[in-house]
Design a protein around this motif. Structure first.
Motif, PDB file in Angstrom:
ATOM      1  N   ARG A  80       0.806  -1.199  -0.023  1.00  0.00           N
ATOM      2  CA  ARG A  80      -0.003  -0.152  -0.005  1.00  0.00           C
ATOM      3  C   ARG A  80       0.797   1.388  -0.198  1.00  0.00           C
ATOM      4  NH1 ARG A  80      -5.550   1.990   0.619  1.00  0.00           N
ATOM      5  NH2 ARG A  80      -5.115   4.074   0.076  1.00  0.00           N
ATOM      6  N   THR A 107      -4.572  -9.180  -4.268  1.00  0.00           N
ATOM      7  CA  THR A 107      -6.108  -9.067  -4.064  1.00  0.00           C
ATOM      8  C   THR A 107      -6.580  -8.123  -2.953  1.00  0.00           C
ATOM      9  OG1 THR A 107      -6.292 -11.164  -4.988  1.00  0.00           O
ATOM     10  CG2 THR A 107      -8.133 -10.366  -4.056  1.00  0.00           C
ATOM     11  N   MET A 108      -5.960  -8.332  -1.925  1.00  0.00           N
ATOM     12  CA  MET A 108      -6.378  -7.738  -0.683  1.00  0.00           C
ATOM     13  C   MET A 108      -6.143  -6.070  -0.659  1.00  0.00           C
ATOM     14  SD  MET A 108      -5.281  -8.357   3.318  1.00  0.00           S
ATOM     15  CE  MET A 108      -6.501  -7.861   4.551  1.00  0.00           C
ATOM     16  N   VAL A 109      -5.051  -5.796  -1.351  1.00  0.00           N
ATOM     17  CA  VAL A 109      -4.619  -4.398  -1.453  1.00  0.00           C
ATOM     18  C   VAL A 109      -5.267  -3.636  -2.444  1.00  0.00           C
ATOM     19  CG1 VAL A 109      -2.717  -4.441  -3.240  1.00  0.00           C
ATOM     20  CG2 VAL A 109      -2.414  -2.844  -1.076  1.00  0.00           C
ATOM     21  N   ALA A 111      -7.978  -2.314  -3.166  1.00  0.00           N
ATOM     22  CA  ALA A 111      -9.236  -1.683  -2.623  1.00  0.00           C
ATOM     23  C   ALA A 111      -9.868  -0.441  -3.610  1.00  0.00           C
ATOM     24  CB  ALA A 111      -9.028  -0.991  -1.592  1.00  0.00           C
ATOM     25  N   PRO A 112     -11.194  -0.367  -3.403  1.00  0.00           N
ATOM     26  CA  PRO A 112     -11.593   0.644  -4.559  1.00  0.00           C
ATOM     27  C   PRO A 112     -11.166   1.817  -4.636  1.00  0.00           C
ATOM     28  CG  PRO A 112     -13.453  -0.506  -3.366  1.00  0.00           C
ATOM     29  CD  PRO A 112     -12.092  -0.914  -2.566  1.00  0.00           C
ATOM     30  N   GLU A 113     -10.568   2.389  -3.548  1.00  0.00           N
ATOM     31  CA  GLU A 113     -10.162   3.866  -3.461  1.00  0.00           C
ATOM     32  C   GLU A 113      -8.803   4.018  -4.455  1.00  0.00           C
ATOM     33  OE1 GLU A 113      -8.769   2.159   0.449  1.00  0.00           O
ATOM     34  OE2 GLU A 113     -10.316   2.001  -0.775  1.00  0.00           O
ATOM     35  N   GLN A 115      -8.652   1.745  -7.318  1.00  0.00           N
ATOM     36  CA  GLN A 115      -8.760   1.107  -8.567  1.00  0.00           C
ATOM     37  C   GLN A 115      -9.253   2.423  -9.641  1.00  0.00           C
ATOM     38  OE1 GLN A 115     -12.211  -1.192  -7.719  1.00  0.00           O
ATOM     39  NE2 GLN A 115     -11.313  -2.579  -6.416  1.00  0.00           N
ATOM     40  N   ASP A 210     -10.993  -9.827   2.816  1.00  0.00           N
ATOM     41  CA  ASP A 210     -12.267  -8.965   2.748  1.00  0.00           C
ATOM     42  C   ASP A 210     -12.368  -8.090   1.697  1.00  0.00           C
ATOM     43  OD1 ASP A 210     -10.351  -6.986   3.287  1.00  0.00           O
ATOM     44  OD2 ASP A 210     -10.944  -6.514   5.083  1.00  0.00           O
ATOM     45  N   ASN A 211     -11.698  -8.181   0.667  1.00  0.00           N
ATOM     46  CA  ASN A 211     -11.967  -7.264  -0.646  1.00  0.00           C
ATOM     47  C   ASN A 211     -11.956  -8.237  -1.890  1.00  0.00           C
ATOM     48  OD1 ASN A 211     -11.808  -4.755  -2.066  1.00  0.00           O
ATOM     49  ND2 ASN A 211      -9.583  -5.490  -3.012  1.00  0.00           N
ATOM     50  N   ALA A 213     -11.460  -7.971  -5.099  1.00  0.00           N
ATOM     51  CA  ALA A 213     -10.969  -7.263  -6.444  1.00  0.00           C
ATOM     52  C   ALA A 213     -11.273  -8.139  -7.672  1.00  0.00           C
ATOM     53  CB  ALA A 213      -9.778  -7.176  -6.089  1.00  0.00           C
TER      54      ALA A 213
END
Length: 285
Positions: A80, A107-109, A111-113, A115, A210-211, A213
């Protein structure tokens, strides 16, 4: 080097037991083609963070550090930081490459913000445009790497043949067994043994994904047909499991390599990443 640099940067999330060293030839080839690329050391396989004493002579029987061993959530924080610099500060387009268990981190990292499409909708530049899984673990949302690969019926735990647990069992560290065979098959014996010497250790990976993607970003998967660490049948099953879900865009590439295409199939991997990345860039609009 290409006359014009590609409009994306590659960030590699390396696999368990690894350092960035086995990825260096691949990184060098990407950079020779004008592709900015990074592969930071992740904490879950960093001997300096695993309480092994002298890292030159690691003692895998020591107890966990007071706050526990690093987990994929800690790996994610390292990635991140790289993404914040590339995307938030610099507005760059990024393709994540997740190798082996590093696929979970990728996959986890994502996050929508971070993308690209949501950022564009908000008037912002850059973002993650795709994830390329290199013989990676496609862990379902709500599972960890550990839970996904273990029996659900309470039967005995599964220990991969390349894992060697020590005094603390699943509460401690695993080192590798026959690393040259399982991780570096396809290289000549001397080179495989050299890279075996770069392998480290790993705790049991318990972070829960929990994401989702998979449904938000174009993805690609490289099936390694001669893989002894993650046999192709497992890879195909994971691809099938995710690929059949509504909203998932998952392109599949294949190669006759073992678990380290970044060493065995360098030019082919670069070409596959370039092919996928350009398509993902075009799709982002």
């Amino acid at each position: 080097m290409s006359s014009s640099n590609p409009p994306y940067t590659v960030v590699i999330c390396h696999g368990s037991y690894h350092t960035p060293e086995p990825y260096e030839p691949f990184l060098a080839t990407l950079k020779a083609d004008g592709i900015e690329a990074y592969c930071p050391q992740l904490p879950s396989s960093d001997l300096g963070k695993l309480n092994v004493g002298d890292v030159a002579r690691p003692d895998y029987n020591r107890d966990p550090p007071p706050n526990g061993f690093p987990q994929p959530v800690d790996d994610m924080k390292v990635i991140r930081e790289v993404l914040d610099h590339l995307i938030i500060e610099s507005g760059k387009n990024v393709v994540l490459l997740g190798h082996s268990s590093g696929a979970f981190t990728a996959t986890m990292v994502a996050a929508p913000e971070l993308q690209a499409k949501p950022r564009k909708a908000g008037g912002l530049k850059g973002g993650i445009i795709g994830i390329f899984y290199e013989c990676g673990f496609l862990i379902p949302v709500g599972e960890s790497v550990h839970s996904f690969f273990q029996p659900k019926d309470g039967s005995d735990a599964v220990i991969p043949p390349y894992c060697r647990f020590h005094r603390n069992g699943f509460k401690g560290l695993a080192s590798t067994n026959e690393g040259a065979k399982y991780f570096f098959n396809g290289l000549d014996d001397a080179t495989a043994k050299y890279y075996e010497g770069t392998l480290t250790a790993s705790p049991v990976l318990m972070t829960v994904l929990d994401n989702d993607a998979y449904t938000a970003i174009p993805c690609a998967y490289l099936v390694t047909e001669n893989d002894l660490a993650l046999p192709p049948a497992y890879q195909e099953n994971m691809v099938r499991m995710q690929g059949q879900r509504p909203g998932v865009e998952l392109s599949v590439y294949r190669c006759a390599a073992g678990h380290s295409p970044h060493l065995i199939w360098i030019e082919g991997l670069v070409s596959a990443v370039q092919d996928f990345s350009q398509k993902a860039y075009d799709l982002k609009g």
